[in-house]
Design an enzyme around this catalytic site. Structure first.
Site, PDB file in Angstrom:
ATOM      1  N   GLU A   1      -0.946   1.116  -9.905  1.00  0.00           N
ATOM      2  CA  GLU A   1      -2.381   1.383  -9.853  1.00  0.00           C
ATOM      3  C   GLU A   1      -2.697   2.860  -9.680  1.00  0.00           C
ATOM      4  OE1 GLU A   1      -4.116   0.715  -5.539  1.00  0.00           O
ATOM      5  OE2 GLU A   1      -2.698  -0.882  -5.992  1.00  0.00           O
TER       6      GLU A   1
ATOM      7  N   HIS B   1       0.812  -1.219   0.000  1.00  0.00           N
ATOM      8  CA  HIS B   1       0.000   0.000   0.000  1.00  0.00           C
ATOM      9  C   HIS B   1       0.845   1.268   0.000  1.00  0.00           C
ATOM     10  CE1 HIS B   1      -3.756  -2.363   1.200  1.00  0.00           C
ATOM     11  NE2 HIS B   1      -4.076  -1.697   0.120  1.00  0.00           N
TER      12      HIS B   1
ATOM     13  N   GLU C   1       4.000  -5.731  -3.610  1.00  0.00           N
ATOM     14  CA  GLU C   1       3.313  -4.655  -4.322  1.00  0.00           C
ATOM     15  C   GLU C   1       3.465  -3.319  -3.600  1.00  0.00           C
ATOM     16  OE1 GLU C   1      -1.314  -3.671  -5.592  1.00  0.00           O
ATOM     17  OE2 GLU C   1      -0.567  -5.733  -5.609  1.00  0.00           O
TER      18      GLU C   1
ATOM     19  N   HIS D   1      -4.860  -4.031 -11.764  1.00  0.00           N
ATOM     20  CA  HIS D   1      -5.455  -3.751 -10.462  1.00  0.00           C
ATOM     21  C   HIS D   1      -6.968  -3.669 -10.637  1.00  0.00           C
ATOM     22  CE1 HIS D   1      -6.891  -0.805  -7.359  1.00  0.00           C
ATOM     23  NE2 HIS D   1      -6.092  -1.506  -6.581  1.00  0.00           N
TER      24      HIS D   1
END
Length: 395
Positions: A255, A205, A229, A305
């Site tokens: 994303e 994140h 990620e 995503h």
């Protein structure tokens, strides 16, 4: 170029006559949609979900349509994309990116319906018979190894062979020692629960500083993960390549970029091994093919995503079918309530961890307005920097 051309012959869909937006409330977030009508009686839909600013995206989508889309031929997708982006001085960003993406999806839906073919037939055809998906959102419960392990096994029982999760809890830049140990224990428990043949993807994140991200590379190495990620904020994109060189597994991300222009620095710095454009944020069908093709020139795979509704899942399947360098597609569909699927009639079902080849014209999905009326927006917000964010406001 940047004005609607009414002198060209009109295509089989007619011309855009009206644009409306709708929002659907769920226990997780509000889903947003746009519906584009033509003077030939056709309508096409697209997803315009924003995690928190749904009303703003709806307002922008309708105003964009009023300035640039009314009277347009839906088949002129390249010109319309440019008109919306350049003609409205969007210059990227999440609100404009989402609005443009949803309108582009709706135009492709209209084209498919007008021609009587699925959208994927208009975007390169099929490179594969099904699209493999991984499950996200399955771990919305107590943050302990036993709970995560049990939920992972439950998700595999639904047919998935790949899972993604964020084990890290709240925090920004750094993790306290106890929190780091807890996070690693969660990964270890899930890996043991699912065995060696399940793909595990770890979500960061975009919130760790370089020293913490580098430490996590070492901590995660024993668990044979498929990717890590967004380990760092994109304000530090120039350091991603350095992190990649230290990693024993792929680094993924992308994303948060909303068109090919925003992606330029990611490609120029070789920031990731796997790019993750979102069909409802990165410019729709018109743009995601360009991003995927550019990724291919850099030897990168594409794992779109998709933290949106089953409409975006279905639309993303159409796009994914024609991406030669596709890896896998994300889905949150198993997290959602029954009324979401009732509101979106015709979405593709996840079957044994895959989405089937679509057969209906366009995207094959219609909005059930009466279900929307029964489930208005909830305006929920979950703060991923606070304790218990992973529960996503669910009890």
């Amino acid at each position: 170029m940047l004005t609607v051309n009414h002198t060209r012959p009109t295509g089989p869909a007619g011309r855009v006559s009206r644009v409306e937006t709708l929002m659907l409330g769920t226990a997780w977030r509000d889903f947003g949609y746009v519906r584009v009508h033509t003077d030939e009686g056709l309508s096409g839909i697209g997803e315009i979900t924003h995690p928190y600013r749904g009303a703003e995206v709806c307002a922008l989508t309708e105003s964009l349509a009023g300035r640039h889309l009314l009277g347009a031929d839906p088949f002129d997708t390249e010109e319309i994309w440019l008109r919306l982006y350049q003609g409205d001085f969007l210059r990227g960003g999440d609100l404009g990116g989402i609005a443009l993406s949803g309108l582009d999806q709706a135009l492709h839906d209209l084209m498919g319906k007008a021609l009587g073919v699925p959208v994927y037939r208009l975007t390169g055809g099929a490179c594969r018979d099904t699209v493999r998906v991984y499950a996200n959102g399955w771990y919305n419960g107590e943050r302990d190894p036993e709970t995560f392990a049990a939920k992972a096994r439950e998700t595999l029982a639904k047919g998935y062979s790949a899972l993604k999760f964020d084990p890290f809890g709240p925090g920004l830049h750094e993790l306290e020692r106890a929190e780091l140990r807890r996070s690693v224990d969660l990964v270890a428990a899930v890996r043991e629960a699912v065995g060696p043949d399940t793909d595990l993807f770890i979500e960061g994140h975009a919130r760790f500083a370089m020293p913490t991200a580098a430490r996590l590379l070492r901590e995660l190495e024993p668990f044979d993960i498929g990717w890590f990620e967004e380990p760092m904020p994109w304000t530090h994109i120039e350091r991603y390549r350095e992190l990649r060189q230290r990693a024993a597994f792929p680094i993924s991300g992308g994303e948060h970029f909303h068109n090919r222009y925003e992606y330029k620095q990611l490609f120029a710095t070789e920031a990731v091994d796997i790019v993750q454009p979102d069909l409802s944020m990165a410019g729709g069908f018109t743009e995601i093919r360009k991003i995927a093709a550019t990724a291919d020139t850099h030897g990168m795979l594409v794992a779109p995503h998709n933290s949106n509704s089953p409409l975006c899942t279905t639309a993303s399947a159409h796009a994914a079918l024609g991406i030669p360098n596709l890896k896998i597609l994300e889905t949150f569909d198993s997290l959602l309530e029954d009324h979401v699927f009732a509101a979106l009639r015709g979405t593709l079902p996840v079957e044994n961890g895959h989405l089937p080849l679509p057969t209906a014209p366009g995207l094959g999905v219609e909005l059930a307005d009466e279900v929307f009326a029964e489930h208005p927006p909830t305006h929920r917000f979950w703060n991923m920097f606070s304790e218990g964010w992973e529960k996503r406001n669910r009890t």
